[in-house]
Scaffold this active site. Structure first.
Site, PDB file in Angstrom:
ATOM      1  N   GLY A   1      49.162  31.146  37.088  1.00  0.00           N
ATOM      2  CA  GLY A   1      48.687  31.921  38.229  1.00  0.00           C
ATOM      3  C   GLY A   1      47.301  32.488  38.034  1.00  0.00           C
ATOM      4  O   GLY A   1      47.083  33.696  38.194  1.00  0.00           O
TER       5      GLY A   1
ATOM      6  N   ASP B   1      52.605  24.254  40.842  1.00  0.00           N
ATOM      7  CA  ASP B   1      53.198  25.130  41.852  1.00  0.00           C
ATOM      8  C   ASP B   1      54.576  25.571  41.374  1.00  0.00           C
ATOM      9  O   ASP B   1      55.342  24.768  40.821  1.00  0.00           O
ATOM     10  CB  ASP B   1      53.310  24.379  43.190  1.00  0.00           C
ATOM     11  CG  ASP B   1      53.684  25.296  44.344  1.00  0.00           C
ATOM     12  OD1 ASP B   1      54.802  25.860  44.310  1.00  0.00           O
ATOM     13  OD2 ASP B   1      52.884  25.430  45.268  1.00  0.00           O
TER      14      ASP B   1
ATOM     15  N   LYS C   1      61.826  40.111  41.270  1.00  0.00           N
ATOM     16  CA  LYS C   1      61.384  40.342  39.892  1.00  0.00           C
ATOM     17  C   LYS C   1      62.578  40.586  38.972  1.00  0.00           C
ATOM     18  O   LYS C   1      62.587  40.148  37.814  1.00  0.00           O
ATOM     19  CB  LYS C   1      60.418  41.523  39.832  1.00  0.00           C
ATOM     20  CG  LYS C   1      59.119  41.321  40.579  1.00  0.00           C
ATOM     21  CD  LYS C   1      58.324  40.112  40.110  1.00  0.00           C
ATOM     22  CE  LYS C   1      57.612  40.312  38.802  1.00  0.00           C
ATOM     23  NZ  LYS C   1      56.670  39.210  38.488  1.00  0.00           N
TER      24      LYS C   1
ATOM     25  N   SER D   1      48.204  46.849  44.577  1.00  0.00           N
ATOM     26  CA  SER D   1      48.063  48.251  44.176  1.00  0.00           C
ATOM     27  C   SER D   1      46.658  48.764  44.478  1.00  0.00           C
ATOM     28  O   SER D   1      46.485  49.894  44.963  1.00  0.00           O
ATOM     29  CB  SER D   1      48.358  48.401  42.682  1.00  0.00           C
ATOM     30  OG  SER D   1      49.693  48.035  42.389  1.00  0.00           O
TER      31      SER D   1
END
Length: 341
Positions: free
Chosen positions: A9, A63, A160, A200
């Site tokens: 990523g 991916d 997560k 964030s």
């Protein structure tokens, strides 16, 4: 130190700071992106972060939803950092669209790492896998805590949690000697490198742009540079094998306290920052019309403190202060011209 490290990523905020830390420490890096068309953007961000890449960084397309490319990505790597996953800034129609790529992606990376002889994978998990769905605690959250999926848990936090659980199960049942450590950051702030930054930091940008008030939500914060440093420590320290590490700096802050800090430290640049706290009843009524706000409701008034003591004790990790992380976020947004005037 010339070993090759896979970072998944590569367009991600944490991933790019991990790449910077690895390059500066003398490692070579291979990073995955969904499309090689974003290579130039990633290189530009890393250059903005002050790192000289030379030939020490390479790219490969892979991916989370496909097996293609993962064996090639892991080939020849001594270690792997895996953080690629759907993020809260994404728009997904169903819970399955959050969970499937997170779980399947983790397993693809772990499988490819095991098969190619990677020594250890450092998983970028999240506080969302630790602190959601609980009744109020009288103590800070620690690494032995897991999100309670029977509680009120948002899709991101659920993804997560399930993805990290699946990773530890894989190591226990199919790892065949592959080592795993996880880093579970709280709210990640610090210097943005370009316009594609973390969800964030979007909170800091919205404060600087004059958001009229904030829900009564408390969060711990951590600087992205310290998150990257913790990944490096977890990569090589024998004490990190099989362990989870909360990445957090100090006690939690209410969002209004973060806004107040910006006003105190950023001068005229924070002239539009509000320190108003929105009443809970108003936030609940707003959530009826705005589905994106529904995930905030379980957090209203919750004292979500977390402890980074384990990483400090076992790995010698020494994070920057909360204040430095917050100010670095704001300064970078202003420097890059990312705050609307």
């Amino acid at each position: 130190m010339d070993e090759l490290v896979l970072v998944t990523g590569g367009t991600g905020f944490i991933a790019q700071h991990c790449i910077i830390a690895l390059i500066n420490a003398g490692y070579r890096v291979r990073t995955t992106v969904r499309s090689l068309s974003r290579e130039a953007e990633v290189r530009a961000n890393l250059k903005a972060g002050g790192v000289e890449l030379g030939e020490r960084l390479s790219f490969i397309a892979a991916d989370l939803n496909s097996d293609d490319g993962w064996a090639e990505a892991a080939a020849g790597c001594a270690y792997a950092f895996h953080g690629a996953s759907p993020t809260p800034s994404g728009s997904y129609a169903s819970e399955e669209e959050w969970i499937k790529p997170a779980v399947d992606g983790n397993l693809r990376v772990l499988r490819a790492s095991r098969d190619s002889g990677v020594k250890r994978v450092v998983l970028t998990s999240a506080f969302g896998a630790i602190g959601a769905g609980h009744k109020p605690l009288a103590r800070p959250f620690v690494e032995t805590d897991w999100t309670d999926l029977t509680g009120n848990v948002a899709p991101y936090q659920k993804s997560k949690t399930l993805a990290e659980r699946a990773s530890w199960d894989f190591i226990a049942n199919e790892g065949r000697g592959l080592e795993l450590a996880s880093v579970n950051p709280t709210m990640v702030l610090g210097p943005a490198l370009g316009p594609d930054y973390s969800h964030s930091i979007r909170t800091i940008r919205e404060m600087l742009e004059g958001q009229p008030g904030y829900p009564k939500i408390k969060t711990c914060v951590v600087d992205v540079r310290d998150v990257a440093d913790l990944h490096l420590r977890a990569m090589t320290d024998p004490a990190a094998n099989g362990e989870r590490f909360l990445a957090t700096s100090g006690e939690g802050l209410w969002l209004a306290e973060i806004a107040k800090l910006l006003k105190e430290r950023m001068g005229m640049a924070a002239s539009r920052v509000s320190t108003r706290v929105l009443p809970n009843i108003l936030v609940r009524s707003m959530a009826l019309a705005n589905p994106a706000m529904k995930g905030l409701l379980p957090l209203l008034g919750a004292k979500l403190d977390a402890s980074g003591e384990k990483a400090e004790r076992l790995l010698g990790w020494t994070p920057r202060s909360r204040e430095e992380a917050i100010v670095a976020s704001a300064e970078s947004l202003l420097r890059l011209g990312l705050v609307k005037t």
